[in-house]
Write a protein that holds these residues in place. Structure first.
Motif, PDB file in Angstrom:
ATOM      1  N   TRP A   1       8.509  12.700   8.085  1.00 40.42           N
ATOM      2  CA  TRP A   1       8.432  13.155   6.697  1.00 40.42           C
ATOM      3  C   TRP A   1       9.614  12.636   5.897  1.00 40.42           C
ATOM      4  O   TRP A   1       9.473  12.268   4.731  1.00 40.42           O
ATOM      5  CB  TRP A   1       8.348  14.675   6.621  1.00 40.42           C
ATOM      6  N   ALA A   2      10.802  12.602   6.521  1.00 41.69           N
ATOM      7  CA  ALA A   2      11.989  12.074   5.835  1.00 41.69           C
ATOM      8  C   ALA A   2      11.793  10.594   5.511  1.00 41.69           C
ATOM      9  O   ALA A   2      12.094  10.140   4.407  1.00 41.69           O
ATOM     10  CB  ALA A   2      13.226  12.281   6.702  1.00 41.69           C
ATOM     11  N   TYR A   3      11.253   9.839   6.457  1.00 33.95           N
ATOM     12  CA  TYR A   3      10.989   8.422   6.242  1.00 33.95           C
ATOM     13  C   TYR A   3       9.923   8.231   5.160  1.00 33.95           C
ATOM     14  O   TYR A   3      10.059   7.381   4.285  1.00 33.95           O
ATOM     15  CB  TYR A   3      10.536   7.771   7.557  1.00 33.95           C
ATOM     16  N   TYR A   4       8.871   9.040   5.219  1.00 33.39           N
ATOM     17  CA  TYR A   4       7.804   8.973   4.226  1.00 33.39           C
ATOM     18  C   TYR A   4       8.348   9.253   2.828  1.00 33.39           C
ATOM     19  O   TYR A   4       8.031   8.545   1.870  1.00 33.39           O
ATOM     20  CB  TYR A   4       6.703   9.972   4.584  1.00 33.39           C
ATOM     21  N   GLY A   5       9.191  10.281   2.707  1.00 32.55           N
ATOM     22  CA  GLY A   5       9.778  10.623   1.420  1.00 32.55           C
ATOM     23  C   GLY A   5      10.669   9.510   0.894  1.00 32.55           C
ATOM     24  O   GLY A   5      10.632   9.177  -0.288  1.00 32.55           O
ATOM     25  N   ALA A   6      11.467   8.915   1.765  1.00 35.97           N
ATOM     26  CA  ALA A   6      12.346   7.821   1.362  1.00 35.97           C
ATOM     27  C   ALA A   6      11.533   6.606   0.928  1.00 35.97           C
ATOM     28  O   ALA A   6      11.838   5.952  -0.071  1.00 35.97           O
ATOM     29  CB  ALA A   6      13.281   7.453   2.505  1.00 35.97           C
ATOM     30  N   LYS A   7      10.487   6.302   1.663  1.00 38.75           N
ATOM     31  CA  LYS A   7       9.634   5.152   1.345  1.00 38.75           C
ATOM     32  C   LYS A   7       8.921   5.370   0.015  1.00 38.75           C
ATOM     33  O   LYS A   7       8.844   4.467  -0.817  1.00 38.75           O
ATOM     34  CB  LYS A   7       8.614   4.961   2.474  1.00 38.75           C
TER      35      LYS A   7
ATOM     36  N   ALA B   1       0.832  -1.201   0.000  1.00 35.72           N
ATOM     37  CA  ALA B   1       0.000   0.000   0.000  1.00 35.72           C
ATOM     38  C   ALA B   1       0.866   1.250   0.000  1.00 35.72           C
ATOM     39  O   ALA B   1       2.040   1.209   0.321  1.00 35.72           O
ATOM     40  CB  ALA B   1      -0.898  -0.010   1.235  1.00 35.72           C
ATOM     41  N   THR B   2       0.243   2.356  -0.359  1.00 39.77           N
ATOM     42  CA  THR B   2       0.935   3.634  -0.309  1.00 39.77           C
ATOM     43  C   THR B   2       1.171   4.010   1.147  1.00 39.77           C
ATOM     44  O   THR B   2       0.260   3.882   1.958  1.00 39.77           O
ATOM     45  CB  THR B   2       0.077   4.714  -0.991  1.00 39.77           C
ATOM     46  N   PRO B   3       2.373   4.467   1.475  1.00 39.88           N
ATOM     47  CA  PRO B   3       2.621   4.854   2.874  1.00 39.88           C
ATOM     48  C   PRO B   3       1.703   5.987   3.316  1.00 39.88           C
ATOM     49  O   PRO B   3       1.377   6.861   2.518  1.00 39.88           O
ATOM     50  CB  PRO B   3       4.079   5.320   2.879  1.00 39.88           C
ATOM     51  N   GLU B   4       1.303   5.945   4.552  1.00 38.45           N
ATOM     52  CA  GLU B   4       0.409   6.963   5.096  1.00 38.45           C
ATOM     53  C   GLU B   4       1.186   8.239   5.378  1.00 38.45           C
ATOM     54  O   GLU B   4       2.306   8.196   5.860  1.00 38.45           O
ATOM     55  CB  GLU B   4      -0.207   6.433   6.385  1.00 38.45           C
ATOM     56  N   ARG B   5       0.587   9.383   5.051  1.00 47.28           N
ATOM     57  CA  ARG B   5       1.247  10.663   5.299  1.00 47.28           C
ATOM     58  C   ARG B   5       1.373  10.903   6.790  1.00 47.28           C
ATOM     59  O   ARG B   5       0.466  10.601   7.548  1.00 47.28           O
ATOM     60  CB  ARG B   5       0.446  11.790   4.665  1.00 47.28           C
ATOM     61  N   PRO B   6       2.505  11.455   7.220  1.00 41.68           N
ATOM     62  CA  PRO B   6       2.704  11.717   8.658  1.00 41.68           C
ATOM     63  C   PRO B   6       1.719  12.741   9.208  1.00 41.68           C
ATOM     64  O   PRO B   6       1.305  13.654   8.493  1.00 41.68           O
ATOM     65  CB  PRO B   6       4.128  12.278   8.727  1.00 41.68           C
TER      66      PRO B   6
END
Length: 44
Positions: free
Chosen positions: A27-33, A9-14
Motif C-alpha cells: 500500500w505504501a508503494y502504491y500510494g507513492a506510485k 497505466a494506473t498502478p494496480e491496487r494491492p
C-alpha cells in the motif's frame, strides 16, 4: 518474466495475500506510485 508498464497505466491496487506487513508495504508503494503519477501529470 512479467513486464509491467506502470508508467503508462494506473498502478494496480494491492491484494491481501496473508501477510499484514507485506500488505502495508504494498500500500505504501502504491500510494507513492500514485502520488508520483499525479505530480508528474500535473506538470504537463
Amino acid at each position: 518474466m512479467v513486464t509491467n508498464s506502470d508508467d503508462d497505466a494506473t498502478p494496480e491496487r494491492p491484494k491481501f495475500r496473508g501477510c499484514v506487513f507485506c500488505y502495508g508495504a504494498e500500500w505504501a508503494y502504491y500510494g507513492a506510485k500514485t502520488a508520483a503519477r499525479s505530480v508528474s501529470s500535473d506538470g504537463e
